[in-house]
Write a protein that holds these residues in place. Structure first.
Motif, short mmCIF file in Angstrom:
data_model
loop_
_atom_site.label_atom_id
_atom_site.label_comp_id
_atom_site.label_asym_id
_atom_site.label_seq_id
_atom_site.Cartn_x
_atom_site.Cartn_y
_atom_site.Cartn_z
N MET A 22 -38.05 -43.45 -65.95
CA MET A 22 -38.51 -44.77 -66.09
C MET A 22 -39.84 -44.95 -65.50
SD MET A 22 -36.55 -48.18 -65.13
CE MET A 22 -37.44 -48.54 -63.38
N GLU A 23 -40.65 -45.48 -66.45
CA GLU A 23 -42.42 -45.68 -65.78
C GLU A 23 -42.49 -46.86 -65.34
OE1 GLU A 23 -43.95 -42.83 -65.49
OE2 GLU A 23 -43.53 -41.62 -67.00
N THR A 24 -43.25 -47.37 -64.20
CA THR A 24 -43.95 -48.45 -64.01
C THR A 24 -45.43 -48.55 -64.31
OG1 THR A 24 -42.54 -48.62 -62.08
CG2 THR A 24 -44.56 -49.79 -62.06
N ILE A 25 -45.72 -49.21 -65.29
CA ILE A 25 -46.78 -49.25 -65.94
C ILE A 25 -47.84 -50.35 -65.61
CG2 ILE A 25 -48.14 -49.47 -68.45
CD1 ILE A 25 -45.36 -48.40 -69.48
N LEU A 26 -48.86 -49.79 -65.13
CA LEU A 26 -49.93 -50.65 -64.45
C LEU A 26 -51.17 -51.01 -65.43
CD1 LEU A 26 -51.03 -52.64 -62.02
CD2 LEU A 26 -52.00 -50.61 -61.22
N LEU A 27 -51.56 -52.15 -65.77
CA LEU A 27 -52.86 -52.15 -66.67
C LEU A 27 -53.86 -52.64 -65.39
CD1 LEU A 27 -54.62 -52.78 -69.26
CD2 LEU A 27 -54.14 -55.37 -68.29
N LEU A 28 -54.75 -51.97 -65.49
CA LEU A 28 -55.91 -52.21 -64.35
C LEU A 28 -57.10 -52.66 -65.04
CD1 LEU A 28 -56.29 -52.21 -61.24
CD2 LEU A 28 -57.22 -49.65 -61.69
N ALA A 29 -57.79 -53.95 -64.73
CA ALA A 29 -58.94 -54.15 -65.45
C ALA A 29 -59.79 -55.30 -64.63
CB ALA A 29 -58.69 -55.09 -66.67
N ASN A 30 -61.04 -55.54 -64.70
CA ASN A 30 -61.59 -56.37 -64.19
C ASN A 30 -62.12 -57.80 -64.75
OD1 ASN A 30 -63.54 -54.36 -65.39
ND2 ASN A 30 -64.85 -56.19 -64.89
N ALA A 64 -47.70 -51.62 -76.04
CA ALA A 64 -46.63 -50.91 -76.89
C ALA A 64 -46.09 -49.79 -76.29
CB ALA A 64 -47.89 -50.31 -78.03
N LEU A 65 -46.86 -49.25 -75.33
CA LEU A 65 -46.13 -48.16 -74.32
C LEU A 65 -44.96 -48.85 -73.80
CD1 LEU A 65 -46.58 -45.25 -73.66
CD2 LEU A 65 -47.80 -46.02 -71.46
N ALA A 66 -44.98 -49.68 -72.98
CA ALA A 66 -43.70 -50.48 -72.20
C ALA A 66 -42.63 -50.66 -73.47
CB ALA A 66 -44.11 -51.55 -71.63
N ALA A 67 -43.02 -50.97 -74.73
CA ALA A 67 -42.06 -51.41 -75.61
C ALA A 67 -41.39 -49.94 -76.12
CB ALA A 67 -42.51 -51.81 -76.90
N GLY A 68 -42.01 -49.17 -75.99
CA GLY A 68 -41.51 -47.66 -76.32
C GLY A 68 -40.99 -46.90 -75.54
N MET A 69 -40.82 -47.41 -74.20
CA MET A 69 -40.08 -46.90 -73.08
C MET A 69 -39.11 -47.83 -72.46
SD MET A 69 -43.25 -44.63 -71.39
CE MET A 69 -42.30 -43.12 -71.21
N PRO A 70 -37.94 -47.88 -73.16
CA PRO A 70 -36.76 -48.81 -72.47
C PRO A 70 -36.66 -48.55 -71.09
CG PRO A 70 -36.24 -47.73 -74.51
CD PRO A 70 -37.36 -47.10 -74.17
N GLY A 71 -36.43 -49.74 -70.37
CA GLY A 71 -36.43 -49.44 -68.66
C GLY A 71 -37.75 -49.44 -67.97
N SER A 72 -38.74 -49.42 -68.61
CA SER A 72 -39.97 -49.38 -68.07
C SER A 72 -40.47 -50.59 -67.56
CB SER A 72 -41.11 -48.59 -68.83
OG SER A 72 -41.31 -49.37 -69.99
#
Ligand code: FAD
Length: 342
Positions: free
Chosen positions: A1-9, A29-37
């Motif tokens: 299970m991944e914890t996905i962080l979008l980092l931006a300014n 899209a990545l989060a949707a493709g990795m259930p549980g992330s």
């Protein structure tokens, strides 16, 4: 299970850049493709609330912010400290950020601090079988590779223009602001100002719908036995202005400028497209007075619809490099195009 962080300014006006919204699209899209992330957002800037509100509906579990006067300008020490603090607070395993100059120069160092790995110029992400893979091009865009990594956190910098931008509604986001006091050593570099070309001198526009390429033919002797460099300049600038196009060049033309010959005054090596130049992304491209040799056209890999104007019916564009080749005098064609555009 991944914890996905979008980092931006956040930008100076508090908004988010298009490349940040594209990276958010990829993260979603990545989060949707990795259930549980999990998806989290981390923002850095003078203030981040307006930027967070813009993407309030993106489905992120948490919005983290580092804001203040120390984080307005792009500066390695403060940006790296902010990114490190956000990544640790988020316990991110995958960190996505736009591959713009600000994050490109900072995040590989941040990955090192976090004990992770970084990949730049990523143009695709997939999550087949729950496993994250990324795509990038190698050897001047000749080979595309797909890679996976076991090391975490994995910092992934997404090339602008390679993803559809996220397009949801704005709303009101709850931002957890993280107080970050920078040590004096982080403030040794002070940004005293920004030097940039005037807006009408800016010929490279990565977001433009059209790439207009000028080749060395614009400076060659024409049917009347004379060169017409001034007229060429006016026609090219006229098209750039009317179509809000981005200007590319062949190597021959920019090299002529380096030798001090009378050529287009606004061209630099930054305009060069090709094997030893850049590989921009635009929906359409129009090559004028350019022969279309392989070392040049290899830089057109990401131009979707290609057209060329050349006097020579046997030029390189005729050999499968362009969708349409107009065998015509580019001086006449561009004068007519500009008249129609205006
Ligand atoms: C290792 C290596 C790397 C290279 N890297 C690059 C690179 O990154 N980018 C790059 O561009 N090149 C690169 N080159 C050079 C490349 O091979 C060509 O020499 C170069 O692209 C030619 O530029 P050009 O088409 O503008 O000029 P030319 O070959 O001189 O062509 C000019 C064209 O203009 C046409 N023309 C003239 N007048 C008119 C008119 N009135 N109307 C319409 N057409 C007209 C002519 O018919 C001709 O086809 C590289 C070469 C090498 C060996």
């Amino acid at each position: 299970m991944e914890t996905i962080l979008l980092l931006a300014n956040s930008e100076a006006d508090g908004s988010l850049s298009r490349s940040a919204l594209e990276t958010l699209g990829a993260a979603k899209a990545l989060a949707a493709g990795m259930p549980g992330s999990k998806l989290l957002v981390g923002l850095v800037g003078q203030t981040v609330q307006a930027a967070a509100n813009r993407i309030a509906a993106c489905g992120a579990q948490t919005f983290l912010g580092v804001e203040g006067a120390d984080f307005v300008a792009s500066r390695y020490a403060s940006d790296a400290a902010a990114a490190e603090a956000i990544a640790k607070a988020a316990q991110a395993t995958v960190i996505l950020a736009p591959a713009a100059s600000r994050w490109n120069r900072v995040l590989p160092g941040v990955a090192q601090r976090l004990g992770g790995r970084a990949d730049t110029h990523i143009t695709g992400l997939s999550a087949g079988g729950g496993k994250l893979s990324v795509n990038r091009w190698y050897y001047r865009q000749r080979m595309e590779g797909t890679l996976q990594r076991t090391q975490r956190p994995w910092v992934i910098l997404i090339d602008p223009g390679s993803q559809p931008a996220w397009q949801g509604e704005a709303g009101t986001a709850t931002v957890q602001n993280m107080p970050l006091v920078l040590p004096e050593s982080c403030k040794r570099t002070t940004v005293v100002g920004v030097r940039e070309p005037a807006a009408d001198a800016q010929t490279i526009r990565p977001d433009a719908d059209l790439l207009l390429v000028a080749g060395a033919g614009w400076t060659k002797k024409q049917a009347d036995g004379q060169a017409h460099a001034k007229e060429a300049e006016a026609l090219i600038l006229g098209c750039l202005k009317a179509a809000r196009a981005s200007l590319g060049s062949s190597k021959s033309l920019v090299d002529l400028g380096g030798e001090g010959q009378a050529v287009l005054s606004f061209l630099t090596h930054l305009n060069q497209i090709g094997q030893t130049g850049s590989t921009p992304r635009h929906p359409k491209g129009l090559a004028t007075c350019c022969h279309g040799e392989e070392p040049h056209t290899v830089g057109w890999r990401f131009i979707n619809e290609r057209r060329a104007v050349n006097l020579d019916p046997n030029c390189g564009w005729a050999r499968g490099k362009a969708d349409v080749l107009y065998v015509a005098d580019a001086f006449a064609v561009m004068a007519r195009v500009n008249a129609l555009l205006s």
